[in-house]
Design a protein around this motif. Structure first.
Motif, PDB file in Angstrom:
ATOM      1  N   GLN A 212       0.801  -1.220   0.000  1.00  0.00           N
ATOM      2  CA  GLN A 212       0.000   0.000   0.000  1.00  0.00           C
ATOM      3  C   GLN A 212       0.834   1.272   0.000  1.00  0.00           C
ATOM      4  O   GLN A 212       0.297   2.356  -0.186  1.00  0.00           O
ATOM      5  N   GLU A 213       2.136   1.163   0.231  1.00  0.00           N
ATOM      6  CA  GLU A 213       2.981   2.356   0.199  1.00  0.00           C
ATOM      7  C   GLU A 213       3.021   2.932  -1.213  1.00  0.00           C
ATOM      8  O   GLU A 213       2.782   2.238  -2.201  1.00  0.00           O
ATOM      9  N   THR A 214       3.391   4.221  -1.330  1.00  0.00           N
ATOM     10  CA  THR A 214       3.262   4.911  -2.625  1.00  0.00           C
ATOM     11  C   THR A 214       4.593   5.251  -3.300  1.00  0.00           C
ATOM     12  O   THR A 214       4.602   5.726  -4.419  1.00  0.00           O
ATOM     13  N   THR A 215       5.713   5.050  -2.620  1.00  0.00           N
ATOM     14  CA  THR A 215       7.007   5.337  -3.233  1.00  0.00           C
ATOM     15  C   THR A 215       7.176   4.525  -4.507  1.00  0.00           C
ATOM     16  O   THR A 215       6.939   3.317  -4.508  1.00  0.00           O
ATOM     17  N   CYS A 216       7.577   5.174  -5.588  1.00  0.00           N
ATOM     18  CA  CYS A 216       7.724   4.463  -6.865  1.00  0.00           C
ATOM     19  C   CYS A 216       9.193   4.243  -7.186  1.00  0.00           C
ATOM     20  O   CYS A 216       9.954   5.198  -7.321  1.00  0.00           O
ATOM     21  N   LEU A 217       9.581   2.994  -7.294  1.00  0.00           N
ATOM     22  CA  LEU A 217      10.923   2.632  -7.742  1.00  0.00           C
ATOM     23  C   LEU A 217      10.782   1.804  -9.013  1.00  0.00           C
ATOM     24  O   LEU A 217       9.936   0.911  -9.088  1.00  0.00           O
ATOM     25  N   SER A 218      11.618   2.098  -9.984  1.00  0.00           N
ATOM     26  CA  SER A 218      11.586   1.333 -11.220  1.00  0.00           C
ATOM     27  C   SER A 218      12.293  -0.004 -11.022  1.00  0.00           C
ATOM     28  O   SER A 218      13.047  -0.188 -10.057  1.00  0.00           O
ATOM     29  N   ALA A 219      12.074  -0.911 -11.937  1.00  0.00           N
ATOM     30  CA  ALA A 219      12.742  -2.215 -11.872  1.00  0.00           C
ATOM     31  C   ALA A 219      14.252  -2.048 -11.928  1.00  0.00           C
ATOM     32  O   ALA A 219      14.997  -2.768 -11.252  1.00  0.00           O
ATOM     33  N   GLN A 220      14.724  -1.085 -12.721  1.00  0.00           N
ATOM     34  CA  GLN A 220      16.162  -0.839 -12.823  1.00  0.00           C
ATOM     35  C   GLN A 220      16.719  -0.322 -11.501  1.00  0.00           C
ATOM     36  O   GLN A 220      17.800  -0.730 -11.066  1.00  0.00           O
ATOM     37  N   GLU A 221      15.993   0.581 -10.835  1.00  0.00           N
ATOM     38  CA  GLU A 221      16.452   1.116  -9.550  1.00  0.00           C
ATOM     39  C   GLU A 221      16.498   0.018  -8.490  1.00  0.00           C
ATOM     40  O   GLU A 221      17.439  -0.052  -7.691  1.00  0.00           O
ATOM     41  N   ILE A 222      15.484  -0.824  -8.489  1.00  0.00           N
ATOM     42  CA  ILE A 222      15.461  -1.933  -7.528  1.00  0.00           C
ATOM     43  C   ILE A 222      16.657  -2.860  -7.750  1.00  0.00           C
ATOM     44  O   ILE A 222      17.307  -3.303  -6.802  1.00  0.00           O
ATOM     45  N   GLU A 223      16.958  -3.115  -9.003  1.00  0.00           N
ATOM     46  CA  GLU A 223      18.102  -3.970  -9.351  1.00  0.00           C
ATOM     47  C   GLU A 223      19.414  -3.350  -8.883  1.00  0.00           C
ATOM     48  O   GLU A 223      20.274  -4.022  -8.294  1.00  0.00           O
ATOM     49  N   LEU A 224      19.583  -2.037  -9.113  1.00  0.00           N
ATOM     50  CA  LEU A 224      20.811  -1.346  -8.712  1.00  0.00           C
ATOM     51  C   LEU A 224      20.993  -1.376  -7.194  1.00  0.00           C
ATOM     52  O   LEU A 224      22.086  -1.643  -6.688  1.00  0.00           O
ATOM     53  N   ILE A 225      19.913  -1.103  -6.473  1.00  0.00           N
ATOM     54  CA  ILE A 225      19.994  -1.070  -5.018  1.00  0.00           C
ATOM     55  C   ILE A 225      20.311  -2.457  -4.459  1.00  0.00           C
ATOM     56  O   ILE A 225      21.156  -2.607  -3.561  1.00  0.00           O
ATOM     57  N   SER A 226      19.660  -3.469  -4.981  1.00  0.00           N
ATOM     58  CA  SER A 226      19.892  -4.830  -4.486  1.00  0.00           C
ATOM     59  C   SER A 226      21.333  -5.267  -4.722  1.00  0.00           C
ATOM     60  O   SER A 226      21.960  -5.876  -3.845  1.00  0.00           O
ATOM     61  N   LYS A 227      21.874  -4.937  -5.892  1.00  0.00           N
ATOM     62  CA  LYS A 227      23.262  -5.311  -6.184  1.00  0.00           C
ATOM     63  C   LYS A 227      24.235  -4.592  -5.248  1.00  0.00           C
ATOM     64  O   LYS A 227      25.218  -5.181  -4.777  1.00  0.00           O
ATOM     65  N   GLU A 228      23.961  -3.322  -4.972  1.00  0.00           N
ATOM     66  CA  GLU A 228      24.844  -2.562  -4.092  1.00  0.00           C
ATOM     67  C   GLU A 228      24.818  -3.127  -2.677  1.00  0.00           C
ATOM     68  O   GLU A 228      25.865  -3.275  -2.032  1.00  0.00           O
ATOM     69  N   ILE A 229      23.643  -3.465  -2.190  1.00  0.00           N
ATOM     70  CA  ILE A 229      23.530  -4.032  -0.839  1.00  0.00           C
ATOM     71  C   ILE A 229      24.260  -5.371  -0.754  1.00  0.00           C
ATOM     72  O   ILE A 229      25.003  -5.635   0.196  1.00  0.00           O
ATOM     73  N   LEU A 230      24.081  -6.211  -1.755  1.00  0.00           N
ATOM     74  CA  LEU A 230      24.738  -7.523  -1.755  1.00  0.00           C
ATOM     75  C   LEU A 230      26.248  -7.391  -1.876  1.00  0.00           C
ATOM     76  O   LEU A 230      27.005  -8.164  -1.271  1.00  0.00           O
ATOM     77  N   ASN A 231      26.709  -6.401  -2.638  1.00  0.00           N
ATOM     78  CA  ASN A 231      28.152  -6.177  -2.773  1.00  0.00           C
ATOM     79  C   ASN A 231      28.769  -5.753  -1.446  1.00  0.00           C
ATOM     80  O   ASN A 231      29.838  -6.240  -1.050  1.00  0.00           O
ATOM     81  N   VAL A 232      28.101  -4.828  -0.750  1.00  0.00           N
ATOM     82  CA  VAL A 232      28.611  -4.378   0.547  1.00  0.00           C
ATOM     83  C   VAL A 232      28.583  -5.527   1.546  1.00  0.00           C
ATOM     84  O   VAL A 232      29.528  -5.713   2.325  1.00  0.00           O
ATOM     85  N   HIS A 233      27.509  -6.311   1.527  1.00  0.00           N
ATOM     86  CA  HIS A 233      27.423  -7.469   2.423  1.00  0.00           C
ATOM     87  C   HIS A 233      28.586  -8.432   2.173  1.00  0.00           C
ATOM     88  O   HIS A 233      29.221  -8.914   3.121  1.00  0.00           O
ATOM     89  N   ALA A 234      28.861  -8.706   0.906  1.00  0.00           N
ATOM     90  CA  ALA A 234      29.949  -9.638   0.572  1.00  0.00           C
ATOM     91  C   ALA A 234      31.285  -9.105   1.067  1.00  0.00           C
ATOM     92  O   ALA A 234      32.128  -9.867   1.557  1.00  0.00           O
ATOM     93  N   CYS A 235      31.494  -7.799   0.975  1.00  0.00           N
ATOM     94  CA  CYS A 235      32.764  -7.202   1.407  1.00  0.00           C
ATOM     95  C   CYS A 235      32.900  -7.155   2.926  1.00  0.00           C
ATOM     96  O   CYS A 235      33.993  -6.939   3.440  1.00  0.00           O
ATOM     97  N   CYS A 236      31.789  -7.323   3.651  1.00  0.00           N
ATOM     98  CA  CYS A 236      31.826  -7.321   5.105  1.00  0.00           C
ATOM     99  C   CYS A 236      32.089  -8.700   5.688  1.00  0.00           C
ATOM    100  O   CYS A 236      32.215  -8.834   6.917  1.00  0.00           O
ATOM    101  N   GLN A 237      32.149  -9.716   4.836  1.00  0.00           N
ATOM    102  CA  GLN A 237      32.382 -11.072   5.320  1.00  0.00           C
ATOM    103  C   GLN A 237      33.876 -11.272   5.644  1.00  0.00           C
ATOM    104  O   GLN A 237      34.735 -10.633   5.055  1.00  0.00           O
TER     105      GLN A 237
END
Length: 243
Positions: A212-237
């Motif tokens: 129900q939230e209204t913030t609009c993120l495109s599929a490309q933005e979601i992809e970019l954010i997810s990759k960045e989070i996973l990259n930082v997570h991998a570097c913290c291991q």
């Protein structure tokens, strides 16, 4: 829903470790007890130290109590996170991504339980699996130990920093909603005085809130954010740490 990273085994492993420790403490108590009672065949007379031995039985008993309490706590946490993943994966479409058990700060055990990314925004979830009555009055809680507001806000801030540092959203940084979600259906929540910057939800309210939230993120933005989070997570291991 697409699960980009499953939950880790940290909570399950800690639950098993404390269960094992509790069993070990119980064994030590049994050994001391069996050698203390003169009516038992394993009795050992320690002379003037008999009293000290009897008093020493208290230590493993305390160990049993503490270990089993921690075992239940970690086991409940593991079950709660598993339940949240199950609900989200079965109710949200493939437009949404789920990243579980994320570490964004190297060298600390400060994992984020769940991050949901979708067209309606970014949601950082702090999962609790408590039962009974829990009262939230602004930043104060009764019926629960750690304050989930503090944990959720800190984790949302960490995700915000990762997205900002990526440089992909210089003109508009997406809003990140911190959420404290209670997975146990037997919980009774009093949320009348909860602050507005952290949402407090029961597990059966979670999907509806996210969609129900209204913030609009495109599929490309979601992809970019997810990759960045996973990259930082991998570097913290630990495997990424310099030798």
């Amino acid at each position: 829903m697409k699960i980009l990273k499953p939950s880790g085994n940290y909570l399950k492993r800690k639950a098993y470790q404390y269960l094992t420790l509790g069993i070990l403490c119980l064994f030590v108590f049994a050994v001391i007890f069996l050698t203390t009672d003169p009516n038992l065949p394993l009795y050992v007379d320690l002379g003037r130290y008999n009293t000290a031995r009897a008093v020493a039985m208290i230590v493993p008993l305390i160990g049993v109590s503490v270990s089993l309490r921690l075992h239940r706590s970690y086991q409940q946490g593991f079950e709660g996170e598993k339940q949240v993943t199950k609900v989200l994966s079965s109710t949200l479409s493939d437009d949404y991504f789920l990243i579980n058990d994320v570490q964004l700060v190297a060298g600390k055990r400060s994992n984020i339980d769940h991050i949901v990314l979708g067209p309606t925004g970014i949601f950082v979830l702090e999962t609790k699996n408590h039962s009974g009555k829990i009262i939230c009055y602004e930043d104060s809680w009764t019926g629960i130990g750690q304050n989930p507001f503090t944990q959720a806000r800190v984790n949302a801030s960490r995700v915000h920093k990762v997205i900002k540092a990526s440089g992909n959203f210089e003109s508009k940084l997406p809003w990140i909603q911190a959420v404290a979600v209670f997975a146990n259906k037997k919980v009774e929540l009093d949320r009348r005085k909860a602050p507005s910057n952290v949402r407090v939800l029961k597990i059966d309210e979670l999907t509806n809130y996210i969609t129900q939230e209204t913030t609009c993120l495109s599929a490309q933005e979601i992809e970019l954010i997810s990759k960045e989070i996973l990259n930082v997570h991998a570097c913290c291991q630990p495997s990424c740490a310099p030798r």
